[in-house]
Design an enzyme around this catalytic site. Structure first.
Site, PDB file in Angstrom:
ATOM      1  N   ILE A  37      40.819  37.284  42.718  1.00 54.58           N
ATOM      2  CA  ILE A  37      39.438  37.958  42.601  1.00 54.58           C
ATOM      3  C   ILE A  37      38.405  36.901  43.121  1.00 54.58           C
ATOM      4  O   ILE A  37      37.453  37.051  43.551  1.00 54.58           O
ATOM      5  CB  ILE A  37      39.094  38.081  41.309  1.00 54.58           C
ATOM      6  CG1 ILE A  37      37.817  39.070  41.048  1.00 54.58           C
ATOM      7  CG2 ILE A  37      39.110  36.909  40.246  1.00 54.58           C
ATOM      8  CD1 ILE A  37      37.799  39.475  39.749  1.00 54.58           C
ATOM      9  N   ARG A  38      38.713  35.628  43.150  1.00 57.13           N
ATOM     10  CA  ARG A  38      38.139  34.251  43.622  1.00 57.13           C
ATOM     11  C   ARG A  38      38.584  33.819  44.831  1.00 57.13           C
ATOM     12  O   ARG A  38      39.697  33.981  45.205  1.00 57.13           O
ATOM     13  CB  ARG A  38      37.810  33.369  42.566  1.00 57.13           C
ATOM     14  CG  ARG A  38      39.105  32.981  42.095  1.00 57.13           C
ATOM     15  CD  ARG A  38      38.771  32.119  40.872  1.00 57.13           C
ATOM     16  NE  ARG A  38      39.983  31.636  40.390  1.00 57.13           N
ATOM     17  CZ  ARG A  38      40.356  30.504  39.910  1.00 57.13           C
ATOM     18  NH1 ARG A  38      39.637  29.458  40.264  1.00 57.13           N
ATOM     19  NH2 ARG A  38      41.715  30.165  39.379  1.00 57.13           N
ATOM     20  N   TYR A 144      45.710  39.634  23.674  1.00 58.90           N
ATOM     21  CA  TYR A 144      46.793  39.154  24.806  1.00 58.90           C
ATOM     22  C   TYR A 144      48.177  39.799  24.489  1.00 58.90           C
ATOM     23  O   TYR A 144      48.838  40.184  25.231  1.00 58.90           O
ATOM     24  CB  TYR A 144      46.715  37.768  24.940  1.00 58.90           C
ATOM     25  CG  TYR A 144      47.723  37.343  25.818  1.00 58.90           C
ATOM     26  CD1 TYR A 144      47.490  37.617  27.272  1.00 58.90           C
ATOM     27  CD2 TYR A 144      48.705  36.438  25.581  1.00 58.90           C
ATOM     28  CE1 TYR A 144      48.328  36.994  28.218  1.00 58.90           C
ATOM     29  CE2 TYR A 144      49.453  35.621  26.600  1.00 58.90           C
ATOM     30  CZ  TYR A 144      49.028  35.954  27.994  1.00 58.90           C
ATOM     31  OH  TYR A 144      50.134  35.330  28.943  1.00 58.90           O
TER      32      TYR A 144
HETATM   33  N1  SER Z   1      50.032  30.065  27.828  1.00 56.71           N
HETATM   34  C1  SER Z   1      49.732  31.565  27.042  1.00 56.71           C
HETATM   35  C2  SER Z   1      48.607  31.341  26.488  1.00 56.71           C
HETATM   36  O1  SER Z   1      48.400  30.239  25.478  1.00 56.71           O
HETATM   37  C3  SER Z   1      50.796  31.884  26.573  1.00 56.71           C
HETATM   38  O2  SER Z   1      51.378  32.987  27.295  1.00 56.71           O
HETATM   39  O3  SER Z   1      47.742  32.104  26.333  1.00 56.71           O
END
Ligand code: SER
Length: 323
Positions: A37-38, A144
């Protein structure tokens, strides 16, 4: 026979830069298209094809795939755990919809193979915390982690239902010297090296006994290329493979750094990232990756710390400070 062309999405990120370099060294500069994207975060990326791409722009993604006749996509663009907690809707949108775009191009037959990383973030507080098995309770508590777990399920679904050749690894925290991480809970384990060399002290945002699974970047890149290049029949797990490297706490890595930089001091000021770290396992069992496609990590804590200190000092021309 013409070798498959590859596209690395998220090429200017922590993993992307090193993956592009390795793929180009192995398969040829023009075989590997870098996209992000950058603008290129490292001039080395523009030694070959480089495209500006917001992967949520599905049309542009399709145009790039067609333009270069891309057959293999490494889709690394994602919002990581710490930033994801600040911007949950955006994290979900980016992490999920970009994956669907890539999966759909594979389903339509435009591309043949996908590598997409999952993470230790798919695990949660109810997961067994030590030597975490491949098949276990996954109740992630971060956006996430939820997006990575959903992505794993969708990858397996596209594989079973439409034969999409998708491959994935549950990356531990990744430690490298060429590029900076961004927005992760494991980022302290990169930052600590720079602060140790530059300032002789470091304040950790995780407590001293927060044990997390980590891996040196060289191992992670090798695992990524190995799984993507393995014969399809060896990839028996189409959600994502556990991957183990080195497990350590901030206190343990600080002690190791101190062996080389005796004046180094660490202090602890845990912030919101502590709760994320507390929800993740301390060590991972990766016997399926070992058995199915021959995975073995090369680096341990000793060799990783030595290499990181040396490489960062070289960049800063401070080699004499490291013993
Ligand atoms: N390194 C990642 C995080 O800390 C873990 O997949 O979000």
């Amino acid at each position: 026979m013409e070798k498959d062309k590859m596209l690395v999405i998220g090429a200017s990120g922590q993993i992307g830069i090193e993956l592009v370099m390795q793929l180009r060294a192995r398969f040829g500069v023009d075989q590997v298209v870098a996209a992000d994207i950058r603008p290129a975060a490292d001039p080395i990326l523009t030694e070959g094809p480089y495209e500006i791409l917001n992967v949520l722009n599905n049309q542009l993604l399709g145009e790039i795939i067609k333009k270069y006749n891309i057959k293999v996509v490494y889709h690394l663009a994602a919002m990581l755990s710490a930033t994801g907690e600040q911007k949950p809707e955006m994290a979900w949108d980016l992490n999920m919809n970009s994956l669907f775009h890539v999966l759909e191009y594979a389903k339509k037959g435009w591309i043949d193979r996908i590598f997409w990383p999952s993470s230790i973030a798919v695990f949660g507080p109810t997961t067994p915390q030590t030597d975490t098995p491949q098949f276990t309770i996954c109740e992630p508590t971060t956006v996430y982690g939820i997006s990575k777990l959903a992505g794993e399920r969708w990858g397996e679904y596209y594989h079973k239902r439409w034969g999409v050749d998708v491959r994935s690894l549950r990356y531990p925290g990744l430690i490298g010297h060429r590029s900076a991480p961004g927005g992760g809970t494991t980022d302290y384990a990169v930052d600590i090296f720079y602060k140790a060399i530059e300032d002789g002290k470091f304040e950790s945002f995780l407590s001293k006994d927060s044990r997390l699974p980590m891996m040196y970047m060289e191992d992670a890149i090798k695992a990524t290329i190995d799984i993507t290049e393995a014969p399809s029949e060896q990839i028996k797990i189409r959600s994502a493979y556990n991957l183990a490297g080195i497990s350590f706490t901030p206190e343990e890595i600080a002690a190791k750094i101190k062996e080389h930089l005796p004046h180094f001091e660490i202090s602890y000021a845990p912030d919101f990232r502590q709760a994320i770290a507390d929800s993740w396992p301390g060590s991972i069992n990766d016997e399926h990756a070992q058995n199915d496609w021959g995975w073995k990590a090369k680096y341990d804590l000793d060799s990783m710390v030595k290499d990181m200190l040396l490489e960062i000092s070289k960049k800063k021309d401070l080699t004499e400070t490291i013993s």
